[in-house]
Write an enzyme that holds these catalytic residues in place. Structure first.
Site, PDB file in Angstrom:
ATOM      1  CG  HIS A  14      -2.025  -0.981   1.195  1.00 28.51           C
ATOM      2  ND1 HIS A  14      -1.798  -2.339   1.146  1.00 28.51           N
ATOM      3  CD2 HIS A  14      -3.363  -0.821   1.197  1.00 28.51           C
ATOM      4  CE1 HIS A  14      -2.963  -2.979   1.121  1.00 28.51           C
ATOM      5  NE2 HIS A  14      -3.928  -2.087   1.148  1.00 28.51           N
ATOM      6  N   GLY A  17       5.257   5.168  -2.418  1.00 26.62           N
ATOM      7  CA  GLY A  17       6.644   5.341  -2.818  1.00 26.62           C
ATOM      8  C   GLY A  17       7.207   4.091  -3.456  1.00 26.62           C
ATOM      9  CD  GLU A  45      -0.741  -9.985  13.143  1.00 21.92           C
ATOM     10  OE1 GLU A  45      -0.148  -9.835  14.233  1.00 21.92           O
ATOM     11  OE2 GLU A  45      -1.833 -10.586  13.028  1.00 21.92           O
ATOM     12  CG  ASP A  74       9.523  -7.000   4.802  1.00 20.68           C
ATOM     13  OD1 ASP A  74       8.476  -6.345   5.006  1.00 20.68           O
ATOM     14  OD2 ASP A  74      10.293  -7.324   5.701  1.00 20.68           O
ATOM     15  CB  SER A  75      13.002  -2.813   2.114  1.00 19.11           C
ATOM     16  OG  SER A  75      11.908  -1.917   1.999  1.00 19.11           O
ATOM     17  CG  PHE A 160       9.891   6.335   0.353  1.00 15.70           C
ATOM     18  CD1 PHE A 160       9.807   5.151   1.060  1.00 15.70           C
ATOM     19  CD2 PHE A 160      10.211   6.284  -1.000  1.00 15.70           C
ATOM     20  CE1 PHE A 160      10.055   3.927   0.439  1.00 15.70           C
ATOM     21  CE2 PHE A 160      10.450   5.064  -1.629  1.00 15.70           C
ATOM     22  CZ  PHE A 160      10.368   3.887  -0.907  1.00 15.70           C
ATOM     23  CE  LYS A 183      15.735   5.437  -2.779  1.00 13.04           C
ATOM     24  NZ  LYS A 183      14.423   5.710  -2.170  1.00 13.04           N
ATOM     25  CG  HIS A 188      17.474  -1.122  -0.355  1.00 10.88           C
ATOM     26  ND1 HIS A 188      17.437   0.216  -0.687  1.00 10.88           N
ATOM     27  CD2 HIS A 188      16.346  -1.336   0.359  1.00 10.88           C
ATOM     28  CE1 HIS A 188      16.346   0.766  -0.194  1.00 10.88           C
ATOM     29  NE2 HIS A 188      15.664  -0.153   0.437  1.00 10.88           N
ATOM     30  NE  ARG A 189      11.882  -1.125  -2.982  1.00 12.37           N
ATOM     31  CZ  ARG A 189      12.033  -0.107  -2.136  1.00 12.37           C
ATOM     32  NH1 ARG A 189      12.433   1.073  -2.559  1.00 12.37           N
ATOM     33  NH2 ARG A 189      11.794  -0.265  -0.844  1.00 12.37           N
TER      34      ARG A 189
END
Length: 206
Positions: A14, A17, A45, A74-75, A160, A183, A188-189
């Site tokens: 959600h 960024g 969750e 997930d970062s 962000f 960037k 990392h992404r």
């Protein structure tokens, strides 16, 4: 390794960024990206204590709900002097009753470093795990990192999260000061994404 052969996938997030960054990265491959938020899915969750575990939860949830392949991210940031914290709890450190407050979270991290009298350079790394999951339960995992150090005060209005206090190794601008293209080339992404491209997306023409 399974190849991706579609033209549409769900980003199991959600976070606007992340959606913007990943949609840009996938655009050259002719893949349309729709977010779990746009589809009205709730956020599952995150109960694991690793990036890979939480990435799997999100990707499989979105793949089952949509019937499409789903990509999750997930970062977080790991600070050496804080024994790797906040790590998988990076977003949790920013949570407030009014929503996520990353300026507050950045100050919290810096204050903890000050309390510990952590020596310079205050080294840290951004970590990212991508999980590409299919509705049948299969998945592929890709890990990426970028090394750097933390600076204070925050610098820059771009990016962000913790970007304004993260100075990548060998650079003079924080992620918050860099333009998006620069960037993305070193993040990392991007590191994890390069592995994704060499794997499931390798047969897609640019």
């Amino acid at each position: 390794m399974r190849s991706f052969d579609g033209d549409r996938l769900v980003l199991a997030s959600h976070n606007k960024g992340k959606l913007s960054e990943i949609a840009e990265l996938l655009a050259p491959y002719g893949i349309e990206v729709v977010s779990a938020g746009d589809l009205g899915f709730e956020e599952p969750e995150e109960t694991e204590d690793t990036f890979a575990g939480n990435a799997r939860i999100k990707a499989h949830f979105a793949a089952r709900a949509s019937g499409l392949p789903a990509l999750s991210d997930d970062s977080g940031i790991m600070v050496d002097a804080l024994d790797g914290a906040p790590g998988v709890y990076t977003a949790d450190w920013a949570e407030t009753p009014a929503g996520r407050d990353f300026p507050m979270a950045m100050k919290k991290v810096w204050d903890l470093l000050e309390e510990k009298s952590a020596p310079e350079p205050r080294t840290a790394r951004f970590c990212c795990t991508l999980c590409l999951a299919w509705p049948d339960g299969h998945d592929e995992i890709f890990d990426g990192t970028v090394e750097g150090r933390l600076v204070w005060p925050p610098r820059g209005e771009n990016g962000f999260g913790f970007d304004p206090i993260f100075l990548p190794e060998g650079e003079t601008e924080t992620f918050g000061e860099m333009d998006q293209a620069r960037k993305q080339a070193m993040s990392h992404r991007a590191d994890a994404f390069r592995q994704l491209v060499r794997g499931p997306f390798k047969d897609l023409s640019k």
